[in-house]
Every structure is written in structure tokens, then in C-alpha cells.
Motif scaffolding. Sequence first.
Motif, PDB file in Angstrom:
ATOM      1  N   ALA A 184       3.067   5.764  -3.142  1.00 44.38           N
ATOM      2  CA  ALA A 184       4.249   6.493  -3.607  1.00 44.38           C
ATOM      3  C   ALA A 184       4.325   6.497  -5.133  1.00 44.38           C
ATOM      4  CB  ALA A 184       5.513   5.883  -3.004  1.00 44.38           C
ATOM      5  N   VAL A 185       4.017   5.359  -5.742  1.00 44.97           N
ATOM      6  CA  VAL A 185       4.011   5.281  -7.210  1.00 44.97           C
ATOM      7  C   VAL A 185       2.936   6.211  -7.769  1.00 44.97           C
ATOM      8  CG1 VAL A 185       3.491   3.777  -9.178  1.00 44.97           C
ATOM      9  CG2 VAL A 185       5.038   2.991  -7.369  1.00 44.97           C
ATOM     10  N   VAL A 245      12.983   8.215  -4.391  1.00 38.26           N
ATOM     11  CA  VAL A 245      13.691   7.368  -3.421  1.00 38.26           C
ATOM     12  C   VAL A 245      12.680   6.645  -2.539  1.00 38.26           C
ATOM     13  CG1 VAL A 245      15.290   7.372  -1.459  1.00 38.26           C
ATOM     14  CG2 VAL A 245      15.788   8.763  -3.484  1.00 38.26           C
ATOM     15  N   ARG A 246      11.607   7.318  -2.168  1.00 34.14           N
ATOM     16  CA  ARG A 246      10.554   6.673  -1.375  1.00 34.14           C
ATOM     17  C   ARG A 246       9.908   5.530  -2.155  1.00 34.14           C
ATOM     18  NH1 ARG A 246       7.122  11.825   0.678  1.00 34.14           N
ATOM     19  NH2 ARG A 246       8.838  13.025   1.517  1.00 34.14           N
ATOM     20  N   ALA A 269       0.840  -1.207   0.000  1.00 35.29           N
ATOM     21  CA  ALA A 269       0.000   0.000   0.000  1.00 35.29           C
ATOM     22  C   ALA A 269       0.872   1.253   0.000  1.00 35.29           C
ATOM     23  CB  ALA A 269      -0.930  -0.005   1.209  1.00 35.29           C
ATOM     24  N   PHE A 270       1.923   1.259   0.807  1.00 39.25           N
ATOM     25  CA  PHE A 270       2.863   2.386   0.832  1.00 39.25           C
ATOM     26  C   PHE A 270       3.448   2.587  -0.565  1.00 39.25           C
ATOM     27  CE2 PHE A 270       7.080   4.132   0.943  1.00 39.25           C
ATOM     28  CZ  PHE A 270       7.018   5.165   1.861  1.00 39.25           C
ATOM     29  N   TRP A 272      15.182   9.583   5.247  1.00 41.98           N
ATOM     30  CA  TRP A 272      15.380  10.222   3.944  1.00 41.98           C
ATOM     31  C   TRP A 272      14.596  11.535   3.880  1.00 41.98           C
ATOM     32  CZ3 TRP A 272      18.269  10.894  -0.052  1.00 41.98           C
ATOM     33  CH2 TRP A 272      17.747  11.481  -1.207  1.00 41.98           C
ATOM     34  N   THR A 273      13.356  11.481   4.315  1.00 45.09           N
ATOM     35  CA  THR A 273      12.523  12.682   4.293  1.00 45.09           C
ATOM     36  C   THR A 273      13.070  13.736   5.247  1.00 45.09           C
ATOM     37  OG1 THR A 273      10.573  11.403   3.682  1.00 45.09           O
ATOM     38  CG2 THR A 273      10.183  13.576   4.656  1.00 45.09           C
TER      39      THR A 273
END
Length: 143
Positions: A17-18, A124-125, A12-13, A87-88
Motif C-alpha cells: 500500500a505504501v 486510508v488503506r 507485506a500488505f 472501505w474499498t
Amino acid sequence: MVGLLALAVAAAFTGAAVYVSVAEQPARLALDDKALLREWQPSYRRGAAMQASIAILACVLGLIAWWRTGVPGFLAGAVAIILPWPWTLLAMMPTNRLLKALKVEADNPQARSMIVQWGNMHLVRVALGALATIAFLWALHLP
């Protein structure tokens, strides 16, 4: 069962993100500069809350699955799915703060290039979510 839930939440994440990268970002970049920033600010706020909580949940589920089974793929997935947090915070937050501080009523010629940069960093996510999903899938298929 917990490993399967970790896989589902990581997927789901990754899907969210996609979606941001292939649908929302190109659509917002088609807007004029003011509308672009007006769309990005609330979208980012909502998306950050959603994806951050999904990442935490997938990480916890992955750690529980690893603790219960000892399968290293669950640990790898848990680590990969939580890496969007640092990263964020470390790489993206300076850009996020600048974009959030801009007034949508004002002329902000720098907003477009910053949102393009943000979109590139967001990839990157996507990659980390995909890695986590693959790791969980691999862990579920080990004997």
C-alpha cells in the motif's frame, strides 16, 4: 508462530500500500491523461486482487493467533487489516467503477482528478495496514 505470520503478512500488505502511494501513484500522475488511465486500469485490477487476498490471509492468521492466545492485539490487528475491504467497497468502489468504465482511447479529462481522488482514498488503506502491523507487533511483545 501464527502471530508472527500475521505480522509478516500485514507488513507485506502495508508495504504494498505504501509503495502504491509513494512510488506508483506519483509516477502515474506524471503521465499524460490517456497514459494515466491506461496505466491505472490494469494496475488497479492486479493490485486489488493481490491486496485483497493478503488482507484476508492476515485477518485469518490474526484471528487464529487471537483464538489461541487470547491476546487482544491479535484481534485488533485482524480487524484493522480487514477494514480495507469495507472501505474499498463502500467508499472507493464508485470511483473505481467509473475509472474502470472509461475508454482509454477516448478523451477523459475527468480521469486525472478521479485518480487523484482515488490516491487520496487509498491512503486510508495505508493507515489501516500500518495500524494492523502495529497491533500485531504489540501483541507479539505482550507477556
